[in-house]
Motif scaffolding. Structure first.
Motif, PDB file in Angstrom:
ATOM      1  N   VAL A   1     -12.965  12.911  -4.301  1.00 44.40           N
ATOM      2  CA  VAL A   1     -13.223  13.576  -3.032  1.00 44.40           C
ATOM      3  C   VAL A   1     -11.921  13.912  -2.315  1.00 44.40           C
ATOM      4  N   SER A   2     -11.010  12.966  -2.273  1.00 45.15           N
ATOM      5  CA  SER A   2      -9.762  13.179  -1.552  1.00 45.15           C
ATOM      6  C   SER A   2      -8.732  12.148  -2.009  1.00 45.15           C
ATOM      7  N   CYS A   3      -7.458  12.495  -1.810  1.00 44.36           N
ATOM      8  CA  CYS A   3      -6.393  11.584  -2.204  1.00 44.36           C
ATOM      9  C   CYS A   3      -5.184  11.784  -1.305  1.00 44.36           C
ATOM     10  N   THR A   4      -4.490  10.701  -1.020  1.00 43.07           N
ATOM     11  CA  THR A   4      -3.228  10.777  -0.301  1.00 43.07           C
ATOM     12  C   THR A   4      -2.152  10.141  -1.155  1.00 43.07           C
ATOM     13  N   SER A   5      -1.121  10.932  -1.482  1.00 42.95           N
ATOM     14  CA  SER A   5      -0.064  10.428  -2.334  1.00 42.95           C
ATOM     15  C   SER A   5       0.974   9.711  -1.489  1.00 42.95           C
TER      16      SER A   5
ATOM     17  N   TYR B   1     -19.467   5.743  -2.047  1.00 45.61           N
ATOM     18  CA  TYR B   1     -18.070   6.143  -1.895  1.00 45.61           C
ATOM     19  C   TYR B   1     -17.166   4.962  -2.229  1.00 45.61           C
ATOM     20  N   TYR B   2     -16.180   5.231  -3.071  1.00 49.21           N
ATOM     21  CA  TYR B   2     -15.258   4.214  -3.523  1.00 49.21           C
ATOM     22  C   TYR B   2     -13.828   4.600  -3.140  1.00 49.21           C
ATOM     23  N   CYS B   3     -13.030   3.625  -2.788  1.00 56.17           N
ATOM     24  CA  CYS B   3     -11.600   3.883  -2.705  1.00 56.17           C
ATOM     25  C   CYS B   3     -10.950   3.281  -3.942  1.00 56.17           C
ATOM     26  N   ALA B   4      -9.829   3.876  -4.323  1.00 54.50           N
ATOM     27  CA  ALA B   4      -9.171   3.491  -5.561  1.00 54.50           C
ATOM     28  C   ALA B   4      -7.663   3.596  -5.413  1.00 54.50           C
ATOM     29  N   ARG B   5      -6.973   2.740  -6.149  1.00 56.16           N
ATOM     30  CA  ARG B   5      -5.515   2.765  -6.136  1.00 56.16           C
ATOM     31  C   ARG B   5      -4.994   3.305  -7.457  1.00 56.16           C
ATOM     32  N   GLY B   6      -4.103   4.291  -7.347  1.00 56.22           N
ATOM     33  CA  GLY B   6      -3.517   4.856  -8.546  1.00 56.22           C
ATOM     34  C   GLY B   6      -2.042   4.549  -8.639  1.00 56.22           C
ATOM     35  N   GLY B   7      -1.290   5.505  -9.201  1.00 60.61           N
ATOM     36  CA  GLY B   7       0.148   5.374  -9.250  1.00 60.61           C
ATOM     37  C   GLY B   7       0.768   6.032  -8.031  1.00 60.61           C
ATOM     38  N   ILE B   8       1.869   6.710  -8.228  1.00 56.50           N
ATOM     39  CA  ILE B   8       2.532   7.382  -7.115  1.00 56.50           C
ATOM     40  C   ILE B   8       1.835   8.693  -6.778  1.00 56.50           C
ATOM     41  N   PHE B   9       1.388   9.386  -7.828  1.00 55.56           N
ATOM     42  CA  PHE B   9       0.827  10.712  -7.656  1.00 55.56           C
ATOM     43  C   PHE B   9      -0.692  10.673  -7.614  1.00 55.56           C
TER      44      PHE B   9
ATOM     45  N   MET C   1       0.810  -1.216   0.000  1.00 53.95           N
ATOM     46  CA  MET C   1       0.000   0.000   0.000  1.00 53.95           C
ATOM     47  C   MET C   1       0.841   1.263   0.000  1.00 53.95           C
ATOM     48  N   ASP C   2       1.979   1.258   0.683  1.00 52.42           N
ATOM     49  CA  ASP C   2       2.752   2.481   0.807  1.00 52.42           C
ATOM     50  C   ASP C   2       3.448   2.886  -0.487  1.00 52.42           C
ATOM     51  N   SER C   3       3.298   2.117  -1.543  1.00 53.85           N
ATOM     52  CA  SER C   3       3.903   2.452  -2.828  1.00 53.85           C
ATOM     53  C   SER C   3       2.939   3.151  -3.783  1.00 53.85           C
ATOM     54  N   TYR C   4       1.715   3.374  -3.343  1.00 49.29           N
ATOM     55  CA  TYR C   4       0.692   3.895  -4.243  1.00 49.29           C
ATOM     56  C   TYR C   4      -0.135   5.005  -3.605  1.00 49.29           C
ATOM     57  N   ALA C   5      -0.639   5.903  -4.475  1.00 52.73           N
ATOM     58  CA  ALA C   5      -1.627   6.875  -4.048  1.00 52.73           C
ATOM     59  C   ALA C   5      -2.961   6.162  -3.833  1.00 52.73           C
ATOM     60  N   ILE C   6      -3.673   6.592  -2.812  1.00 51.72           N
ATOM     61  CA  ILE C   6      -4.996   6.056  -2.529  1.00 51.72           C
ATOM     62  C   ILE C   6      -5.988   7.217  -2.521  1.00 51.72           C
ATOM     63  N   ALA C   7      -7.080   7.049  -3.229  1.00 52.53           N
ATOM     64  CA  ALA C   7      -8.066   8.122  -3.349  1.00 52.53           C
ATOM     65  C   ALA C   7      -9.454   7.632  -2.963  1.00 52.53           C
ATOM     66  N   TRP C   8     -10.262   8.604  -2.597  1.00 51.33           N
ATOM     67  CA  TRP C   8     -11.692   8.360  -2.378  1.00 51.33           C
ATOM     68  C   TRP C   8     -12.475   9.118  -3.437  1.00 51.33           C
ATOM     69  N   PHE C   9     -13.388   8.444  -4.083  1.00 53.13           N
ATOM     70  CA  PHE C   9     -14.317   9.026  -5.031  1.00 53.13           C
ATOM     71  C   PHE C   9     -15.735   8.801  -4.507  1.00 53.13           C
ATOM     72  N   ARG C  10     -16.666   9.558  -5.063  1.00 52.26           N
ATOM     73  CA  ARG C  10     -18.079   9.318  -4.750  1.00 52.26           C
ATOM     74  C   ARG C  10     -18.913   9.510  -6.006  1.00 52.26           C
TER      75      ARG C  10
END
Length: 123
Positions: A48-52, A94-102, A29-38
């Motif tokens: 909605v929000s993201c943590t890189s 509300y969904y969580c999603a995994r992206g890249g680094i950013f 998990m610590d290698s990826y950005a995690i975001a919340w969408f709705r």
């Protein structure tokens, strides 16, 4: 198998609070950005929000700034969205999603999604 599982949604009155959780498995998990969408009925999915991960920055949709707080516990492989002072317009899945680094506010930048959790704000 890579998986994201959201929990914590429900029915809450205006002004109330909820804490959503996103449990991750199958990847570091610590290698990826995690975001919340709705997504509200009849509307497009919005970020909605993201943590890189590269710089620890967090991002928020303007309408939730000061009310929502995103956080992550990489050791527990879980991300959170604390939602306070909820409004009827916060209603949606509300969904969580995994992206890249950013982080990105665009859904197409995320290639893995959870199944979603319903949040309903109503009196």
């Amino acid at each position: 198998q890579l998986q994201l599982v959201e929990s914590g949604g429900g029915l809450v009155q205006p002004g109330g609070s909820l804490r959503l959780s996103c449990a991750a498995s199958g990847f570091t998990m610590d290698s990826y950005a995690i975001a919340w969408f709705r997504q509200a009925p009849g509307k497009e999915r919005e970020g909605v929000s993201c943590t890189s991960t590269n710089n620890g920055k967090v991002y928020y949709l303007d309408s939730v700034k000061g009310r929502f707080t995103i956080s992550r516990d990489n050791a527990k492989k879980t991300a959170y969205l604390q939602m306070n002072s909820l409004k009827p317009e916060d209603t949606g899945v509300y969904y969580c999603a995994r992206g890249g680094i950013f982080c990105s506010g665009q859904a197409y930048a995320y290639n893995y999604w959870g199944q979603g959790t319903q949040v309903t704000v109503s009196s």
